[in-house]
Design an enzyme around this catalytic site. Structure first.
Site, PDB file in Angstrom:
ATOM      1  N   ASP A   1     -59.714  -6.553 104.001  1.00  0.00           N
ATOM      2  CA  ASP A   1     -60.731  -6.213 105.005  1.00  0.00           C
ATOM      3  C   ASP A   1     -61.356  -4.881 104.601  1.00  0.00           C
ATOM      4  O   ASP A   1     -60.728  -3.842 104.716  1.00  0.00           O
ATOM      5  CB  ASP A   1     -60.056  -6.108 106.376  1.00  0.00           C
ATOM      6  CG  ASP A   1     -61.040  -5.802 107.502  1.00  0.00           C
ATOM      7  OD1 ASP A   1     -62.225  -5.516 107.213  1.00  0.00           O
ATOM      8  OD2 ASP A   1     -60.616  -5.856 108.668  1.00  0.00           O
TER       9      ASP A   1
ATOM     10  N   SER B   1     -60.967  -6.523 115.852  1.00  0.00           N
ATOM     11  CA  SER B   1     -62.212  -5.836 115.545  1.00  0.00           C
ATOM     12  C   SER B   1     -62.698  -5.038 116.758  1.00  0.00           C
ATOM     13  O   SER B   1     -61.939  -4.219 117.291  1.00  0.00           O
ATOM     14  CB  SER B   1     -63.242  -6.879 115.099  1.00  0.00           C
ATOM     15  OG  SER B   1     -64.360  -6.275 114.538  1.00  0.00           O
TER      16      SER B   1
ATOM     17  N   HIS C   1     -62.356  -9.260 106.586  1.00  0.00           N
ATOM     18  CA  HIS C   1     -62.294  -8.967 108.021  1.00  0.00           C
ATOM     19  C   HIS C   1     -62.070 -10.237 108.837  1.00  0.00           C
ATOM     20  O   HIS C   1     -61.362 -10.235 109.845  1.00  0.00           O
ATOM     21  CB  HIS C   1     -63.599  -8.293 108.428  1.00  0.00           C
ATOM     22  CG  HIS C   1     -63.619  -7.760 109.825  1.00  0.00           C
ATOM     23  ND1 HIS C   1     -62.723  -6.824 110.276  1.00  0.00           N
ATOM     24  CD2 HIS C   1     -64.423  -8.040 110.883  1.00  0.00           C
ATOM     25  CE1 HIS C   1     -62.982  -6.534 111.548  1.00  0.00           C
ATOM     26  NE2 HIS C   1     -63.997  -7.265 111.945  1.00  0.00           N
TER      27      HIS C   1
END
Lengths: 422, 217
Positions: free
Chosen positions: A342, A173, A375
């Site tokens: 995600d 991320s 995610h």
């Protein structure tokens, strides 16, 4: 995205001697705090006069300092990447399933550094720290930060350890953005760039979610323009709403359906609704709990700073939107991983990076894992994901002439499991 | 996709590609220049690319969809992009490679013409192998009223992944239509190369063609 994973394996115990270290854990860890007195010139034009970084390290730096790996954290994590905090063994590192002896990032062979970024609230200099100029907490006066600023601060940390070149810089991320930032800003100092569940820039939708989260904090009467430390308040309700919004974006629709569905929290007689605005559904209870828990340990100014740094990240801004050009100086080899469900940073965002790297003839490996957890999957235990990362690190070890793997621990040691619930 | 035999496969994978390549792969390898850039579509566990890297200093990239094969390729140090080939080659630029290989996959693809034009777009040369439907026992089987089931195509009609079968002549017609200039052909029956009456006697055909986009050398 929960920084404090409580492991069922670490028994509650008052005496540290009685702590049982599970196989594959780096064991008890203590952070170090490293001071940097040279001012840091920031992207915003502001200057951070001095700063301190909270750091944990695992494994041993080899004689030629070639086996170092830097792990960069995302929004709400810290330097506590792996192992058990010495002062609270129940506090397990946020990527403990990935980093440890015999794990994918094998600390028997690699020297792994976890660093808390400036602006954060887990020990490094941030808005809640004392501003040396005023003797009071920085609060709203803390300078705005970008991913590049973090990279520059981390580069000084590398200097501190005498590491000229990292074997790999790795993150998921926002952490992946820092890894990309390293490949662009300090290309000669990174051998491999490992970017997981990340993106070359936030979409309008991503920025929109961040803005709602920020407005929740800023419009909380306890926020006091960011100087709530002076007022002895914490914008807890704003921060908690911000976390609730964020949390939804970390999960997939299917994941939420499976976890909560439309299950009622405590249905009335014969399953009746309560017809009110209290907690009616399980999902509400979960989100409120997550939000409230978060608001007890996370700093609201840090949340603002970090979401803004996310918004600002866009390396291709300097090259007229041409990502390949923005990445053209990168000399690292790349591994990218994305997860099919995600929707925060979907596979298409990772593919953009892959496409740019292929265009540049930069060596790249890309794995797209068909996983249900949205995610958050980058923090979870999908064995295919861990096998890709393990395989990649084993190749790095081979390339660097590091010794072979002595053991297999963690996710890949328990073959039958295909991902565990959060 | 989740057939995960042993993802943990312990020790660092052998970095020496096996000495003995299958004869068709060995032929493909022989058509590839040392030091060139190669894209292997459906690269499987990376055997060919690892061989080309170790023996011919080829800079390779692979595309593979299957998780287990991707993991094995990563262990081999082969650079692989996980993607479904049916989605096309949009990740790759025009004429980015010297050669692009599609080994024993063409017959299982929905968009046959599209993948061939995409191959011609991304590389100067394309190499394609596929089972030869013109193999004489196939005709014999159909005369007996049965769909052929043979070594190269061991499937029943209802479970075969092979949806676009062709003969050598059929392929050559399509190549001409797409302006792919065929430069080499090799034909095999099992382990053996077939040179005489290859259209009937071979089970596997391997073609090399030049892209109409390729700049003259």
């Amino acid at each position: 995205m929960v920084p404090l994973h409580i492991s069922s394996e670490s028994d509650a115990s008052t005496s540290p001697d009685a702590v049982v270290v599970p196989a594959g854990s780096v064991g008890l860890v203590t952070p170090q705090f490293i001071s940097f007195t040279e001012p840091l010139q920031l992207s915003s034009g502001q200057v951070l006069p001095s700063y301190e970084l909270a750091v944990e390290t695992y494994g041993t730096l080899n004689a030629d300092r070639s086996n170092a790996v830097l792990v960069c954290h995302a929004l709400n994590a810290s330097h506590h990447v792996a192992g058990m905090s010495a002062d609270n063994p129940k506090d397990i590192g946020w990527w403990d399933n990935m980093v440890g002896p015999g794990k994918a990032v094998d600390t028997d062979r690699f020297f792994v550094i976890g660093v808390n970024n400036i602006g954060s609230c887990f020990g490094s200099t941030g808005p809640a720290s004392i501003n040396p100029a005023t003797g009071k907490p920085w609060g709203a006066a803390f300078p705005m930060l970008t991913v590049k600023d973090w990279v520059l601060a981390q580069a000084r940390l590398a200097d501190h350890f005498g590491i000229e070149k990292f074997a790999a810089v790795m993150g998921g991320s926002l952490g992946g953005m820092q890894a990309l930032g390293w490949a662009i800003t300090c290309p000669e100092r990174i051998g491999h760039c490992i970017v997981i569940a990340s993106t070359p820039r936030l979409s309008a939708q991503n920025i929109g979610f961040n803005e709602v989260a920020r407005r929740a904090i800023i419009s909380d009467p306890d926020f006091h323009g960011g100087d709530y430390y002076d007022h002895g308040t914490v914008p807890r309700s704003g921060l908690s709403v911000a976390r609730m919004i964020g949390h939804i974006t970390y999960l997939s629709d299917d994941d939420m359906a499976a976890k909560f569905g439309r299950t009622q929290r405590s249905p009335g007689k014969n399953g009746e609704y309560h017809y009110g605005y209290g907690v009616e559904f399980e999902v509400e209870s979960y989100l409120r709990y997550q939000g409230e828990k978060f608001s007890t340990y996370f700093d609201a100014n840090t949340y603002l700073l970090i979401t803004r740094a996310l918004d600002y990240f866009d390396p291709s801004r300097a090259t007229g939107g041409d990502l390949a050009k923005a990445l053209s100086m990168a000399t690292a080899e790349f591994l990218l991983v994305s997860f099919s469900t995600d929707w925060r940073f979907p596979p298409s965002r990772s593919r953009e990076i892959v496409q740019a790297l292929l265009k540049n003839k930069t060596p790249v490996t890309y794995s797209e894992i068909d996983a249900p957890h949205g995610h958050d999957a980058f923090l979870l235990e999908d064995p295919r994901y861990h096998a890709v990362v393990q395989g990649y690190y084993d190749r790095i070890a081979l390339q660097l002439g590091l010794p072979g793997r002595q053991s297999v621990n963690g996710v890949l040691a328990k073959q039958s499991r295909t991902g565990v619930p959060t | 996709m989740s057939h995960t035999p042993n993802l943990a496969a312990g020790s660092a994978a052998s970095h020496d590609a096996g000495l003995a390549l299958r004869p068709d792969l060995a032929r493909i390898a022989s058509w590839i220049d040392p030091g060139s850039r190669v894209l292997d579509l459906g690269c499987g566990d990376g055997t060919l690319l690892a061989y080309l890297r170790d023996r011919k200093s080829v800079e390779g990239a692979g595309v593979e969809f299957d998780d287990t094969r991707v993991i094995t390729a990563v262990r081999r140090g082969v650079r692989v992009v996980q993607q479904n080939l049916e989605e096309g080659l949009a990740l790759f630029d025009d004429q980015q490679f010297d050669s692009v290989v599609l080994s024993q996959t063409l017959q299982a693809m929905h968009h046959t013409e599209h993948i061939l034009t995409e191959m011609a777009r991304v590389a100067r040369c394309g190499i394609v192998s596929f089972p030869n439907f013109g193999y004489w026992p196939h005709g014999f089987s159909i005369l007996r009223g049965r769909m052929p089931v043979t070594g190269e195509m061991p499937y029943q009609w209802y479970n075969t992944p092979n949806i676009h079968l062709c003969t050598l002549k059929d392929f050559e017609d399509l190549a001409a239509k797409l302006k792919l200039r065929i430069t080499h052909l090799a034909t095999f029956n099992g382990e053996n190369e077939v040179k005489f009456l290859a259209g009937w006697r071979s089970t596997l055909a391997v073609y090399r063609f030049e892209s109409p986009m390729a700049a003259p050398k």
